[in-house]
Design a protein around this motif. Structure first.
Motif: not given
Length: 528
Positions: A99-112
């Protein structure tokens, strides 16, 4: 830019009016909103954004589908530094990031699930010229020493803009998805980073849960807290409770309901009690569907924590390859699919809060969604057994005993909600969430209010209109069935002769009643 309809805003003493566009950052908010592909805000979003831009702590309770995510993503895009968003599920992280990428905002996530990408992500967020504005993580990640040390270093360098606690009801035992790690990790991080502003976001929390959340996050001592409590009412959702006998019968009832409401092929969720139940429900629904279509068509797929292809199932459901997902409560939190047309519960949720949250995944696009709970008292016994089993496993400590007592009370209220045949469903749920609601505003969008409306004695004119509608409906249905059977409808009903007479009548411009008596009689039972 903003709709100024507000619910309840408890304002910090430093700033008194959050719902305006006169702040120094207001022009930037407008520009950022446009860059995200939006040109207006929904009710309650502007105050939440302004409070975040003012570096206040924010407690936001807003119904599912009302745009909570934007309230912390837009400020994150404008603020210097990294906004850390703590979420309870991997699926939630992935959907948030999409969703955030569609808002043109750079993001990352970390998961196991993706351990190999940890170092690469950390390098990107710690780079001097980093353009990453949002990092999605789990509470368990915070408890890892290596990651905590990295956060402490970033905090010392003033590179943490805000910490967001998404699905904040998971912090408290009063909530319906309590996660001990969530409480422990966030309590610790609040203590360590006391100068960093926090945002707590939830769709469902009653007064007891809200008080506990604020206590754990230190909001009770905050001098900069802004609380925004939007109405939890979802007027586009229809709520109903139906008695059930067995799961197979529920599947039959669900498919019949989908056919009646013309929802076959539309996106929906069916919540089940156990992993085995999800598999059987999907099989039952597919079996029902194949009776009416081709023998290899799939309409439903199962989902639970024990399957290895969870992401594949999510993607098939999200892109519409398979319209129905049959799941335990492991599915749905944070799943942002707006066109969900129905949410059915083949089993009893453990609390009204849980039911409100789960059913709220329907109709996020603002259009009608059908929410039906199939109920039996056997389900109450099943849930009660699990609660007591959990208490026995924990050796009956004081904390676990209190939690079990609270869960049993929540279960009692859930069962009472289902047994009720007289009180508006909407009123019952919103009262549980400490919100006053007038059932006249339900607009017959629950089974109880609809029965009351149908039960009113119609006037003679209403009876006559209804009879005309019914006769017309029966006629259309009859013609449709005969046409499908291959009958010659124009010949059967002498429509050519009728049309000629109508043309004559139109040319003569209102013939008298004696002429009308000469019209041929159209006998809907005449099949010669």
């Amino acid at each position: 830019m903003a709709n100024r309809q507000l619910d309840r805003i408890f304002e910090a003493p430093a700033v008194q009016n959050w719902d305006n566009e006169d702040y120094s950052w207001s022009p930037l908010v407008k520009v950022q909103l446009l860059s995200m592909g939006m040109n207006s805000l929904r009710p309650n979003q502007l105050p939440a954004i302004n409070a975040a831009m003012a570096k206040c702590d924010v407690f936001l309770r807003m119904a599912t589908g009302q745009g909570k995510t934007l309230c912390f993503i837009l400020p994150a895009a404008l603020n210097k530094g990294l906004t850390i968003v703590v979420t309870p599920l991997i699926a939630l992280m992935r959907n948030h990031q999409a969703s955030v990428q569609q808002m043109n905002v750079r993001s990352e996530y970390l998961c196991s699930d993706e351990k190999e990408k940890y170092q690469a992500v950390m390098n990107r967020i710690r780079a001097k010229d980093s353009r990453v504005k949002v990092l999605f993580i789990s509470a368990e990640r915070i408890q890892k020493t290596e990651f905590m040390n990295a956060l402490i270093a970033m905090h010392k360098a003033n590179n943490i803009a805000r910490i967001v606690v998404d699905e904040a009801h998971c912090i408290t035992q009063w909530g319906h998805d309590f996660r001990p790690a969530y409480k422990e990790a966030l309590s610790e991080i609040r203590t360590l980073f006391s100068t960093v502003p926090f945002t707590a976001v939830t769709a469902t929390a009653n007064n007891a849960a809200m008080d506990d959340i604020k206590e754990i996050l230190g909001f009770t001592k905050s001098q900069r807290l802004v609380q925004i409590l939007a109405s939890a009412n979802r007027p586009n959702l229809f709520y109903a409770v139906k008695q059930k006998s067995c799961d197979f019968q529920v599947a039959c009832d669900i498919y019949d309901r989908l056919k009646t409401l013309q929802l076959v092929g539309k996106t929906g969720i069916v919540y089940c009690f156990s992993r085995k139940d999800t598999e059987e429900m999907a099989e039952y629904l597919n079996r029902q569907h194949r009776k009416h279509t081709s023998p290899d068509q799939t309409i439903a797929i199962h989902y639970h924590a024990g399957i290895n292809n969870r992401q594949e199932v999510e993607e098939k459901w999200m892109d519409g390859t398979v319209p129905i997902v049959c799941s335990t409560t492991a599915f749905g939190m944070g799943i942002d699919k707006r066109q969900v047309r129905f949410v059915y519960h083949a089993t009893l949720p453990q609390s009204i809060e849980a039911y409100f949250q789960e059913s709220g995944r329907g109709g996020r696009d603002g259009k009608h969604a059908d929410c039906v709970l199939f109920f039996s008292h056997d389900d109450v016994d099943k849930v009660r057994f699990l609660i007591n089993k959990s208490l026995a496993t924990s050796n009956g400590t004081a904390g676990s005993s209190r939690a079990a007592t609270d869960k049993l009370e929540a279960l009692r209220k859930m069962a009472s909600y289902c047994d009720n045949q007289n009180k508006c469903r909407r009123t019952s749920m919103l009262t549980y969430l400490n919100e006053t609601f007038d059932e006249s505003e339900c607009n017959a969008m629950c089974d109880v209010c609809r029965k009351k409306r149908i039960g009113k004695q119609p006037t003679d004119r209403e009876k006559e209109a209804k009879m005309v509608q019914l006769t017309l409906f029966q006629s259309i249905k009859r013609v449709a069935s005969l046409s499908a059977a291959g009958h010659n409808i124009p010949k059967m009903f002498k429509l050519g002769q009728y049309e000629e007479l109508e043309d004559t009548n139109n040319n003569n411009n209102n013939n008298n009643s004696n002429n009308n008596n000469n019209k041929p009689v159209i006998d809907i039972n005449d099949e010669d």
